[in-house]
Enzyme design. Sequence first.
Site, short mmCIF file in Angstrom:
data_model
loop_
_atom_site.label_atom_id
_atom_site.label_comp_id
_atom_site.label_asym_id
_atom_site.label_seq_id
_atom_site.Cartn_x
_atom_site.Cartn_y
_atom_site.Cartn_z
N ASP A 190 -7.19 -8.56 6.30
CA ASP A 190 -8.13 -8.37 7.41
C ASP A 190 -8.60 -6.94 7.56
O ASP A 190 -7.99 -6.00 7.05
CB ASP A 190 -7.44 -8.75 8.72
CG ASP A 190 -6.38 -7.72 9.14
OD1 ASP A 190 -5.47 -7.45 8.33
OD2 ASP A 190 -6.49 -7.16 10.25
N ASP A 208 0.87 -1.18 0.00
CA ASP A 208 0.00 0.00 0.00
C ASP A 208 0.91 1.23 0.00
O ASP A 208 1.40 1.63 -1.05
CB ASP A 208 -0.89 -0.11 1.24
CG ASP A 208 -1.98 0.94 1.32
OD1 ASP A 208 -2.61 1.22 0.31
OD2 ASP A 208 -2.23 1.46 2.43
P1 IMP Z 1 1.92 -0.45 3.81
O1 IMP Z 1 3.01 -0.43 4.84
O2 IMP Z 1 1.14 0.83 3.81
O3 IMP Z 1 2.40 -0.83 2.44
O4 IMP Z 1 0.82 -1.45 4.31
C1 IMP Z 1 0.90 -2.78 4.21
C2 IMP Z 1 -0.04 -3.40 5.23
O5 IMP Z 1 -1.22 -2.61 5.44
C3 IMP Z 1 -0.52 -4.72 4.70
O6 IMP Z 1 0.36 -5.77 5.05
C4 IMP Z 1 -1.90 -4.83 5.31
O7 IMP Z 1 -1.82 -5.42 6.59
C5 IMP Z 1 -2.38 -3.41 5.47
N1 IMP Z 1 -3.30 -2.98 4.39
C6 IMP Z 1 -3.11 -2.01 3.47
N2 IMP Z 1 -4.16 -1.87 2.66
C7 IMP Z 1 -5.05 -2.80 3.06
C8 IMP Z 1 -6.37 -3.18 2.59
O8 IMP Z 1 -6.95 -2.64 1.63
N3 IMP Z 1 -6.97 -4.19 3.27
C9 IMP Z 1 -6.38 -4.84 4.32
N4 IMP Z 1 -5.17 -4.53 4.77
C10 IMP Z 1 -4.50 -3.52 4.15
MG MG Z 2 -3.11 -6.09 8.28
#
Ligand code: IMP
Ligand code: MG
Length: 181
Positions: free
Chosen positions: A161, A104
């Site tokens: 989740d 994300d």
């Molecule tokens: P990042 O560090 O922002 O790239 O986020 C990664 C983590 O955020 C993932 O491993 C998920 O646990 C959570 N995450 C981000 N977007 C979503 C979503 O749309 N649904 C569920 N979990 C998400």
């Molecule tokens: Mg998560």
Amino acid sequence: MSMRNVCEKILLTEEKINLRISELGKEISEDYEGKEVTFISVLNGSFMFTADLLKKITIDSCVDFIQVSTYGNSTSSSGEFMLKKDLSLDIEGKDVIIVEDIIDSGYTIARLIEYIKQKNPASVKIATFIDKPSRRKQNVEAEYVGFIIEEDYFIVGYGLDYAQKYRDLPYVGVLKEHIYS
Ligand code: IMP
Ligand code: MG
């Protein structure tokens, strides 16, 4: 399986997921032909993707698990990083593929790559089930991507989740807004 109707729509059906994971397994197996891959599954979100992907890998492989937590609110993460479960295997000199559920902002995977590289693997690549490139804050790209989601949806199912729930859904859907707002 959860029978509650928590999704406003289904984005990826079980069949579509299975087909794509077979393709990814084939692609990885071809790219690493003659080598052994150490998959590092990032808990908890990638448990289902890891299990299904590994069944489609035809070369030698090992699997290990790591768990990290990134702080932030429940639907987005910040840059903070804490190791909750470390690796059990020694990955020095190994060809590693990190298996993620979703990229994300990219904070989680960026910190993980840094951490894994300190252990001197021969190579590190990323396989992510979902990529949300429009939300990226860190300059990271996965070599293997299951599906790209351009819309700013909060999705659940197939390991993903909301507040630890709905990981059991065999499909990926957009969570109904009233559940998280
Ligand atoms: P990042 O560090 O922002 O790239 O986020 C990664 C983590 O955020 C993932 O491993 C998920 O646990 C959570 N995450 C981000 N977007 C979503 C979503 O749309 N649904 C569920 N979990 C998400
Ligand atoms: Mg998560």
